[in-house]
Motif scaffolding. Structure first.
Motif, PDB file in Angstrom:
ATOM      1  N   GLY A  54       1.112  -2.230  -1.096  1.00 60.60           N
ATOM      2  CA  GLY A  54       0.683  -2.966  -2.281  1.00 60.60           C
ATOM      3  C   GLY A  54       0.958  -4.448  -2.129  1.00 60.60           C
ATOM      4  O   GLY A  54       2.029  -4.834  -1.678  1.00 60.60           O
ATOM      5  N   VAL A  55      -0.032  -5.255  -2.481  1.00 59.54           N
ATOM      6  CA  VAL A  55       0.128  -6.709  -2.467  1.00 59.54           C
ATOM      7  C   VAL A  55      -0.421  -7.235  -3.786  1.00 59.54           C
ATOM      8  O   VAL A  55      -1.522  -6.855  -4.200  1.00 59.54           O
ATOM      9  CB  VAL A  55      -0.606  -7.352  -1.268  1.00 59.54           C
ATOM     10  CG1 VAL A  55      -0.512  -8.877  -1.329  1.00 59.54           C
ATOM     11  CG2 VAL A  55      -0.046  -6.837   0.060  1.00 59.54           C
ATOM     12  N   ASP A  56       0.352  -8.089  -4.441  1.00 58.00           N
ATOM     13  CA  ASP A  56      -0.086  -8.690  -5.689  1.00 58.00           C
ATOM     14  C   ASP A  56      -1.417  -9.400  -5.476  1.00 58.00           C
ATOM     15  O   ASP A  56      -1.625 -10.053  -4.456  1.00 58.00           O
ATOM     16  CB  ASP A  56       0.972  -9.684  -6.174  1.00 58.00           C
ATOM     17  CG  ASP A  56       0.671 -10.223  -7.546  1.00 58.00           C
ATOM     18  OD1 ASP A  56       0.000 -11.278  -7.615  1.00 58.00           O
ATOM     19  OD2 ASP A  56       1.090  -9.602  -8.535  1.00 58.00           O
ATOM     20  N   SER A  57      -2.313  -9.261  -6.435  1.00 58.72           N
ATOM     21  CA  SER A  57      -3.656  -9.828  -6.294  1.00 58.72           C
ATOM     22  C   SER A  57      -3.627 -11.334  -6.049  1.00 58.72           C
ATOM     23  O   SER A  57      -4.489 -11.867  -5.349  1.00 58.72           O
ATOM     24  CB  SER A  57      -4.521  -9.498  -7.514  1.00 58.72           C
ATOM     25  OG  SER A  57      -3.935 -10.034  -8.686  1.00 58.72           O
ATOM     26  N   SER A  58      -2.626 -12.030  -6.568  1.00 58.89           N
ATOM     27  CA  SER A  58      -2.528 -13.480  -6.370  1.00 58.89           C
ATOM     28  C   SER A  58      -2.115 -13.847  -4.945  1.00 58.89           C
ATOM     29  O   SER A  58      -2.199 -15.003  -4.550  1.00 58.89           O
ATOM     30  CB  SER A  58      -1.519 -14.086  -7.353  1.00 58.89           C
ATOM     31  OG  SER A  58      -0.205 -13.671  -7.025  1.00 58.89           O
ATOM     32  N   GLN A  59      -1.672 -12.857  -4.177  1.00 57.74           N
ATOM     33  CA  GLN A  59      -1.159 -13.108  -2.829  1.00 57.74           C
ATOM     34  C   GLN A  59      -2.065 -12.579  -1.724  1.00 57.74           C
ATOM     35  O   GLN A  59      -1.744 -12.715  -0.546  1.00 57.74           O
ATOM     36  CB  GLN A  59       0.226 -12.471  -2.692  1.00 57.74           C
ATOM     37  CG  GLN A  59       1.232 -12.970  -3.695  1.00 57.74           C
ATOM     38  CD  GLN A  59       1.555 -14.432  -3.500  1.00 57.74           C
ATOM     39  OE1 GLN A  59       1.790 -14.887  -2.392  1.00 57.74           O
ATOM     40  NE2 GLN A  59       1.545 -15.189  -4.591  1.00 57.74           N
ATOM     41  N   ARG A  60      -3.160 -11.964  -2.079  1.00 61.78           N
ATOM     42  CA  ARG A  60      -4.039 -11.368  -1.066  1.00 61.78           C
ATOM     43  C   ARG A  60      -4.656 -12.443  -0.180  1.00 61.78           C
ATOM     44  O   ARG A  60      -4.898 -13.551  -0.604  1.00 61.78           O
ATOM     45  CB  ARG A  60      -5.106 -10.516  -1.742  1.00 61.78           C
ATOM     46  CG  ARG A  60      -4.447  -9.341  -2.438  1.00 61.78           C
ATOM     47  CD  ARG A  60      -5.358  -8.181  -2.683  1.00 61.78           C
ATOM     48  NE  ARG A  60      -4.591  -7.152  -3.384  1.00 61.78           N
ATOM     49  CZ  ARG A  60      -4.899  -6.684  -4.574  1.00 61.78           C
ATOM     50  NH1 ARG A  60      -5.974  -7.106  -5.189  1.00 61.78           N
ATOM     51  NH2 ARG A  60      -4.142  -5.767  -5.129  1.00 61.78           N
ATOM     52  N   GLY A  61      -4.889 -12.068   1.067  1.00 61.10           N
ATOM     53  CA  GLY A  61      -5.465 -12.996   2.027  1.00 61.10           C
ATOM     54  C   GLY A  61      -4.438 -13.849   2.752  1.00 61.10           C
ATOM     55  O   GLY A  61      -4.796 -14.699   3.557  1.00 61.10           O
ATOM     56  N   LYS A  62      -3.165 -13.617   2.497  1.00 63.02           N
ATOM     57  CA  LYS A  62      -2.092 -14.395   3.128  1.00 63.02           C
ATOM     58  C   LYS A  62      -1.424 -13.651   4.277  1.00 63.02           C
ATOM     59  O   LYS A  62      -0.440 -14.125   4.830  1.00 63.02           O
ATOM     60  CB  LYS A  62      -1.041 -14.784   2.087  1.00 63.02           C
ATOM     61  CG  LYS A  62      -1.560 -15.716   1.005  1.00 63.02           C
ATOM     62  CD  LYS A  62      -0.454 -16.095   0.042  1.00 63.02           C
ATOM     63  CE  LYS A  62      -0.945 -17.060  -1.015  1.00 63.02           C
ATOM     64  NZ  LYS A  62       0.143 -17.452  -1.936  1.00 63.02           N
ATOM     65  N   GLY A  63      -1.909 -12.453   4.595  1.00 66.03           N
ATOM     66  CA  GLY A  63      -1.335 -11.684   5.697  1.00 66.03           C
ATOM     67  C   GLY A  63      -0.056 -10.952   5.346  1.00 66.03           C
ATOM     68  O   GLY A  63       0.665 -10.499   6.240  1.00 66.03           O
ATOM     69  N   ILE A  64       0.226 -10.803   4.062  1.00 64.71           N
ATOM     70  CA  ILE A  64       1.472 -10.149   3.647  1.00 64.71           C
ATOM     71  C   ILE A  64       1.516  -8.692   4.090  1.00 64.71           C
ATOM     72  O   ILE A  64       2.538  -8.228   4.612  1.00 64.71           O
ATOM     73  CB  ILE A  64       1.689 -10.289   2.130  1.00 64.71           C
ATOM     74  CG1 ILE A  64       1.978 -11.757   1.795  1.00 64.71           C
ATOM     75  CG2 ILE A  64       2.814  -9.381   1.629  1.00 64.71           C
ATOM     76  CD1 ILE A  64       2.054 -12.068   0.325  1.00 64.71           C
ATOM     77  N   ALA A  65       0.425  -7.963   3.913  1.00 65.41           N
ATOM     78  CA  ALA A  65       0.411  -6.545   4.305  1.00 65.41           C
ATOM     79  C   ALA A  65       0.678  -6.389   5.805  1.00 65.41           C
ATOM     80  O   ALA A  65       1.449  -5.520   6.214  1.00 65.41           O
ATOM     81  CB  ALA A  65      -0.909  -5.900   3.909  1.00 65.41           C
TER      82      ALA A  65
END
Length: 145
Positions: free
Chosen positions: A60-71
């Protein structure tokens, strides 16, 4: 974790599930924080009959953080933690419509120069709800660190 899931399209589990995962599977659960706020997580476990596999239950990644490579960073942290324990494969089930998760695991395989095998796993008829898609098994590995 539970709050982040409830704000997303992930399958919702009880808050108790997340507490149990963090208590009994702390080594296979990874979180990402920004300014002390949870922005991403992985819940996973090592199946007793497959000691060289870590099964990723949810990413799960917060929608505000998507696209930052967190997953991707979370998965790589999970691999790093478990490499000394003999874990060489990551498995997860992904629905056919979940293109983001499919891309995540395929990218993980490319970055580790290994395979991503996709096979049928949980068929649609196993779920009591007609709205649930089948779940395909994604198996990434062997991963060498």
């Amino acid at each position: 974790m539970w709050e982040l899931v409830n704000q997303s399209t992930l399958d919702q589990n009880s808050a108790y599930k997340y507490i149990m995962m963090c208590e009994y599977f702390a080594n296979t659960c990874v979180v990402a924080k920004e300014a002390n706020n949870l922005v991403g997580f992985i819940t996973a476990f090592i199946p007793p009959e497959k000691p060289d596999v870590v099964f990723v239950w949810q990413v799960g990644v917060d929608s505000s953080q998507r696209g930052k490579g967190i997953a991707s960073k979370l998965l790589n942290e999970l691999i790093r933690r478990l490499s000394s324990e003999g874990v060489r494969f990551i498995e997860a089930t992904v629905t056919p419509s979940n293109k983001a998760s499919q891309a995540l695991f395929q990218s993980l395989a490319r970055k580790h120069n290994t395979q991503c095998e996709i096979s049928e796993f949980f068929t649609k008829d196993l779920f009591p709800d007609d709205d649930h898609e089948e779940e395909l098994n994604f198996r990434v590995g062997p991963i060498k660190l």
